[in-house]
Design a protein around this motif. Structure first.
Motif, PDB file in Angstrom:
ATOM      1  N   VAL A 232       0.873  -1.229   0.204  1.00  0.00           N
ATOM      2  CA  VAL A 232      -0.012  -0.025  -0.015  1.00  0.00           C
ATOM      3  C   VAL A 232       0.926   1.328  -0.030  1.00  0.00           C
ATOM      4  O   VAL A 232       0.659   2.074  -0.682  1.00  0.00           O
ATOM      5  CB  VAL A 232      -1.022  -0.024   1.314  1.00  0.00           C
ATOM      6  CG1 VAL A 232      -1.592   1.280   1.313  1.00  0.00           C
ATOM      7  CG2 VAL A 232      -1.903  -0.928   1.258  1.00  0.00           C
ATOM      8  N   LYS A 233       1.981   1.220   0.685  1.00  0.00           N
ATOM      9  CA  LYS A 233       3.003   2.429   0.811  1.00  0.00           C
ATOM     10  C   LYS A 233       3.575   2.763  -0.322  1.00  0.00           C
ATOM     11  O   LYS A 233       3.644   3.904  -0.891  1.00  0.00           O
ATOM     12  CB  LYS A 233       3.827   2.262   1.969  1.00  0.00           C
ATOM     13  CG  LYS A 233       3.226   2.334   3.452  1.00  0.00           C
ATOM     14  CD  LYS A 233       4.251   1.957   4.497  1.00  0.00           C
ATOM     15  CE  LYS A 233       5.458   3.040   4.800  1.00  0.00           C
ATOM     16  NZ  LYS A 233       6.044   2.890   5.852  1.00  0.00           N
ATOM     17  N   THR A 234       3.904   1.574  -1.107  1.00  0.00           N
ATOM     18  CA  THR A 234       4.519   1.691  -2.329  1.00  0.00           C
ATOM     19  C   THR A 234       3.531   2.609  -3.525  1.00  0.00           C
ATOM     20  O   THR A 234       3.904   3.151  -4.201  1.00  0.00           O
ATOM     21  CB  THR A 234       5.065   0.333  -2.917  1.00  0.00           C
ATOM     22  OG1 THR A 234       5.969  -0.215  -1.766  1.00  0.00           O
ATOM     23  CG2 THR A 234       5.717   0.417  -4.429  1.00  0.00           C
ATOM     24  N   SER A 235       2.399   1.788  -3.364  1.00  0.00           N
ATOM     25  CA  SER A 235       1.330   2.633  -4.351  1.00  0.00           C
ATOM     26  C   SER A 235       1.143   3.944  -3.872  1.00  0.00           C
ATOM     27  O   SER A 235       1.069   4.714  -5.009  1.00  0.00           O
ATOM     28  CB  SER A 235      -0.037   1.683  -4.256  1.00  0.00           C
ATOM     29  OG  SER A 235       0.373   0.249  -4.482  1.00  0.00           O
ATOM     30  N   LEU A 236       1.076   4.508  -2.703  1.00  0.00           N
ATOM     31  CA  LEU A 236       0.766   5.821  -2.325  1.00  0.00           C
ATOM     32  C   LEU A 236       2.032   6.540  -3.063  1.00  0.00           C
ATOM     33  O   LEU A 236       1.927   7.740  -3.328  1.00  0.00           O
ATOM     34  CB  LEU A 236       0.502   6.051  -0.891  1.00  0.00           C
ATOM     35  CG  LEU A 236      -0.787   5.194  -0.444  1.00  0.00           C
ATOM     36  CD1 LEU A 236      -1.193   5.715   0.765  1.00  0.00           C
ATOM     37  CD2 LEU A 236      -1.973   6.034  -1.139  1.00  0.00           C
ATOM     38  N   ILE A 237       3.288   6.088  -2.426  1.00  0.00           N
ATOM     39  CA  ILE A 237       4.447   6.839  -2.860  1.00  0.00           C
ATOM     40  C   ILE A 237       4.499   7.068  -4.395  1.00  0.00           C
ATOM     41  O   ILE A 237       4.850   8.348  -4.749  1.00  0.00           O
ATOM     42  CB  ILE A 237       5.593   5.963  -2.398  1.00  0.00           C
ATOM     43  CG1 ILE A 237       5.907   6.122  -0.762  1.00  0.00           C
ATOM     44  CG2 ILE A 237       6.898   6.374  -3.186  1.00  0.00           C
ATOM     45  CD1 ILE A 237       6.987   5.382  -0.331  1.00  0.00           C
ATOM     46  N   THR A 238       4.386   5.862  -5.663  1.00  0.00           N
ATOM     47  CA  THR A 238       4.013   6.309  -6.719  1.00  0.00           C
ATOM     48  C   THR A 238       3.141   7.302  -7.053  1.00  0.00           C
ATOM     49  O   THR A 238       3.722   7.940  -8.120  1.00  0.00           O
ATOM     50  CB  THR A 238       3.773   4.667  -7.371  1.00  0.00           C
ATOM     51  OG1 THR A 238       4.597   3.688  -6.966  1.00  0.00           O
ATOM     52  CG2 THR A 238       3.503   4.865  -8.906  1.00  0.00           C
ATOM     53  N   PHE A 239       2.003   7.362  -6.396  1.00  0.00           N
ATOM     54  CA  PHE A 239       1.064   8.489  -6.739  1.00  0.00           C
ATOM     55  C   PHE A 239       1.513   9.747  -6.313  1.00  0.00           C
ATOM     56  O   PHE A 239       1.564  10.582  -7.286  1.00  0.00           O
ATOM     57  CB  PHE A 239      -0.138   7.933  -5.742  1.00  0.00           C
ATOM     58  CG  PHE A 239      -1.284   8.825  -5.760  1.00  0.00           C
ATOM     59  CD1 PHE A 239      -1.876   9.459  -7.009  1.00  0.00           C
ATOM     60  CD2 PHE A 239      -1.411   9.636  -4.627  1.00  0.00           C
ATOM     61  CE1 PHE A 239      -2.970  10.442  -7.037  1.00  0.00           C
ATOM     62  CE2 PHE A 239      -2.404  10.886  -4.750  1.00  0.00           C
ATOM     63  CZ  PHE A 239      -3.091  11.205  -5.736  1.00  0.00           C
ATOM     64  N   VAL A 240       1.891   9.863  -5.149  1.00  0.00           N
ATOM     65  CA  VAL A 240       2.268  11.246  -4.876  1.00  0.00           C
ATOM     66  C   VAL A 240       3.844  11.801  -5.634  1.00  0.00           C
ATOM     67  O   VAL A 240       3.824  12.685  -5.932  1.00  0.00           O
ATOM     68  CB  VAL A 240       2.876  11.469  -3.305  1.00  0.00           C
ATOM     69  CG1 VAL A 240       1.237  10.968  -2.703  1.00  0.00           C
ATOM     70  CG2 VAL A 240       3.801  10.511  -3.026  1.00  0.00           C
ATOM     71  N   ASN A 241       4.501  10.663  -5.808  1.00  0.00           N
ATOM     72  CA  ASN A 241       5.580  10.995  -6.540  1.00  0.00           C
ATOM     73  C   ASN A 241       5.244  11.586  -8.105  1.00  0.00           C
ATOM     74  O   ASN A 241       6.092  12.334  -8.857  1.00  0.00           O
ATOM     75  CB  ASN A 241       6.878   9.974  -6.543  1.00  0.00           C
ATOM     76  CG  ASN A 241       7.594  10.059  -5.459  1.00  0.00           C
ATOM     77  OD1 ASN A 241       7.652  11.131  -4.674  1.00  0.00           O
ATOM     78  ND2 ASN A 241       8.223   8.972  -4.883  1.00  0.00           N
ATOM     79  N   LYS A 242       4.495  10.919  -8.563  1.00  0.00           N
ATOM     80  CA  LYS A 242       4.011  11.096 -10.202  1.00  0.00           C
ATOM     81  C   LYS A 242       3.820  12.808 -10.193  1.00  0.00           C
ATOM     82  O   LYS A 242       4.000  13.169 -11.385  1.00  0.00           O
ATOM     83  CB  LYS A 242       2.626  10.368 -10.314  1.00  0.00           C
ATOM     84  CG  LYS A 242       2.037  10.700 -11.911  1.00  0.00           C
ATOM     85  CD  LYS A 242       0.752   9.856 -11.908  1.00  0.00           C
ATOM     86  CE  LYS A 242       0.097  10.160 -13.179  1.00  0.00           C
ATOM     87  NZ  LYS A 242      -1.493   9.663 -13.106  1.00  0.00           N
ATOM     88  N   HIS A 243       3.106  13.271  -9.113  1.00  0.00           N
ATOM     89  CA  HIS A 243       2.941  14.790  -9.145  1.00  0.00           C
ATOM     90  C   HIS A 243       4.089  15.557  -8.688  1.00  0.00           C
ATOM     91  O   HIS A 243       4.128  16.753  -9.206  1.00  0.00           O
ATOM     92  CB  HIS A 243       1.553  14.693  -8.372  1.00  0.00           C
ATOM     93  CG  HIS A 243       0.362  14.305  -9.120  1.00  0.00           C
ATOM     94  ND1 HIS A 243      -0.429  14.459 -10.169  1.00  0.00           N
ATOM     95  CD2 HIS A 243       0.009  12.969  -8.678  1.00  0.00           C
ATOM     96  CE1 HIS A 243      -1.228  13.676 -10.440  1.00  0.00           C
ATOM     97  NE2 HIS A 243      -1.236  12.652  -9.689  1.00  0.00           N
ATOM     98  N   LEU A 244       4.616  15.140  -7.741  1.00  0.00           N
ATOM     99  CA  LEU A 244       5.717  15.891  -7.059  1.00  0.00           C
ATOM    100  C   LEU A 244       6.834  15.925  -7.905  1.00  0.00           C
ATOM    101  O   LEU A 244       7.585  16.953  -7.783  1.00  0.00           O
ATOM    102  CB  LEU A 244       5.831  15.548  -5.509  1.00  0.00           C
ATOM    103  CG  LEU A 244       4.942  15.781  -4.328  1.00  0.00           C
ATOM    104  CD1 LEU A 244       5.310  14.944  -3.062  1.00  0.00           C
ATOM    105  CD2 LEU A 244       4.538  17.295  -4.215  1.00  0.00           C
TER     106      LEU A 244
END
Length: 340
Positions: A232-244
Motif C-alpha cells: 500500500v505504501k509503495t502504491s501511495l508513494i508512486t502516486f504522490v511522486n507522479k505529481h511531486l
C-alpha cells in the motif's frame, strides 16, 4: 452607641472566625488550589458536589480536547451562526446542545427556542438529554451527565456528553487520546464535608473509542496484514511522486515527509492545478504550531476541492501517526488517481 457597634463588630469577627474554622475542619484533605465556596457548607445532608481540579485545566491534552470539541461544534452549527467559545458558559442552558443534537440526528425537538428562566432552561435540557440518552443507551454508552450537572456548568459532564455524541455520530474529528481530569468530590455526611480527589478518564485510545463502529481498512491492514502494508505504501508513494516530481520533489518516507504539511499543500496545488501563494503557509516550518498550521491549511484545500474533511487531526499527521497519514493520502489517491 459606640459600645454597641464594637460589640456587633466583635460578634461578626467571631462568626467569621467560626465559619473559617468550620471550613478548615470540614475540608482537611482538599487539594491545593481548590476552593470550597460558602454555599458548599450549606449543602444538604448526603448532597454531593463535583468540581474540576484547577491543575487539570492547565493540562495541554485537556486543553487540546476542549479546542477539538469547540471547533467541531462551531463547524456543525456554522449555518445557524452559533459560535461557541466556552463549553461551560455556552452549553449549560441547553440551547447549543439542542441545536447540535438536531443537526446531528436530523430530528426536530419540541422545545422553546429561547429560555431565560432557570426552570425553562432545565426543562429544555431535560427534553434534549432524554432524546440523547434514548439514542445512546442501546449502544452501550454509560450516561455520565444529568440535567443538574450540565446546568451547574460541570465541565467534565459536558465533555462526557460531547465526546459520546462525537463518537456516536462518527464526527470527522480525531479526539486526543488518553485525556483524563481530576475532580474534587465534596460530600456532606453527618454535617461534615468530606472531600476526595478522583481521576476521570475522558478519552481512551482512538481504536477503543471507535470500536463501537466498523473499523476501517487501515486498522485491519496494520493489525492483521502488516506484510501488505508495504504494498500500500509503495502504491501511495508512486502516486504522490507522479505529481511531486513535476516540482523536482520526491518522497521516500510517507509518515515523515508529509509531517510538516509542505508536501501536502504542494500536492493539492498540483492535483487541482493551481499555485498556492507562499504567504499562506510556512515553507520551512520550525515549530510544532507552524507544522500544524500547514497540515490544517492542506485539509482546507482538500475541502475546497470537494473532498470530505479528513478524519485525521493535523496534530496526528505532525506527530508521525502512520494511520492518520495513510488515511489522508489514500483519500487523495481515490479521488485523483486518474489525474495527470
Amino acid at each position: 452607641m459606640a459600645g454597641l457597634l464594637c460589640g456587633t463588630k466583635r460578634k461578626k469577627q467571631v462568626s467569621d472566625l467560626h465559619e473559617e474554622g468550620k471550613n478548615a475542619i470540614n475540608a482537611p484533605m482538599l487539594p491545593t488550589g481548590t476552593e470550597i465556596h460558602p454555599e458548599d457548607t450549606l449543602m444538604e445532608e448526603n448532597a454531593e458536589r463535583i468540581m474540576l481540579d484547577p491543575t487539570s485545566r492547565e493540562n495541554l491534552k485537556f486543553k487540546d480536547l476542549l479546542k477539538v470539541l469547540i471547533d467541531w461544534i462551531n463547524s456543525e452549527l456554522e449555518e445557524d451562526r452559533i459560535i461557541v467559545k466556552d463549553l461551560e458558559e455556552d452549553c449549560y442552558d441547553g440551547q447549543v446542545l439542542q441545536k447540535l443534537f438536531e443537526k446531528l440526528s436530523g430530528r426536530k425537538l419540541n422545545v422553546a427556542e429561547v429560555t431565560q428562566s432557570e426552570i425553562g432552561q432545565k426543562q429544555k435540557l431535560q427534553t434534549v438529554l432524554e432524546s440523547v440518552n434514548e439514542m445512546l443507551r442501546p449502544h452501550g454508552w454509560t450516561i455520565e451527565w444529568s440535567v443538574d450537572s450540565i446546568h451547574s456548568k460541570n465541565l467534565v459532564a459536558i465533555i462526557y456528553l460531547l465526546v459520546a455524541l462525537a463518537m456516536h455520530f462518527q464526527a470527522p474529528i480525531r479526539l486526543p487520546e488518553h485525556v483524563s481530569a481530576q475532580v474534587v468530590v465534596v460530600k456532606k455526611r453527618e454535617g461534615i464535608l468530606q472531600t476526595a480527589l478522583v481521576t476521570k478518564e475522558l478519552t481512551s485510545t482512538t481504536e477503543m473509542m471507535m470500536g463501537r463502529f466498523e473499523r476501517d481498512a487501515f486498522d485491519t491492514l496494520l493489525d492483521h496484514a502488516p506484510d501488505k502494508l508495504n504494498v500500500v505504501k509503495t502504491s501511495l508513494i508512486t502516486f504522490v511522486n507522479k505529481h511531486l516530481n513535476k516540482l523536482n520533489l520526491e518522497v521516500t518516507e510517507l509518515e515523515s515527509q508529509f509531517a510538516d504539511g509542505v508536501y501536502l499543500i504542494l500536492l493539492m496545488g498540483l492535483l487541482e492545478d493551481y499555485f498556492v501563494p507562499l504567504f499562506n503557509f510556512f515553507l520551512t516550518p520550525e515549530s510544532f504550531e507552524q507544522k500544524v498550521h500547514n497540515v490544517a491549511f492542506a485539509f482546507e484545500l482538500m475541502q475546497d476541492g470537494g473532498l470530505k474533511k479528513p478524519k485525521a487531526r493535523p496534530e496526528d499527521v505532525v506527530n508521525l501517526n502512520l494511520k492518520s497519514t495513510l488515511r489522508v493520502l489514500y483519500n487523495l489517491f481515490t479521488n485523483y488517481k486518474n489525474s495527470e
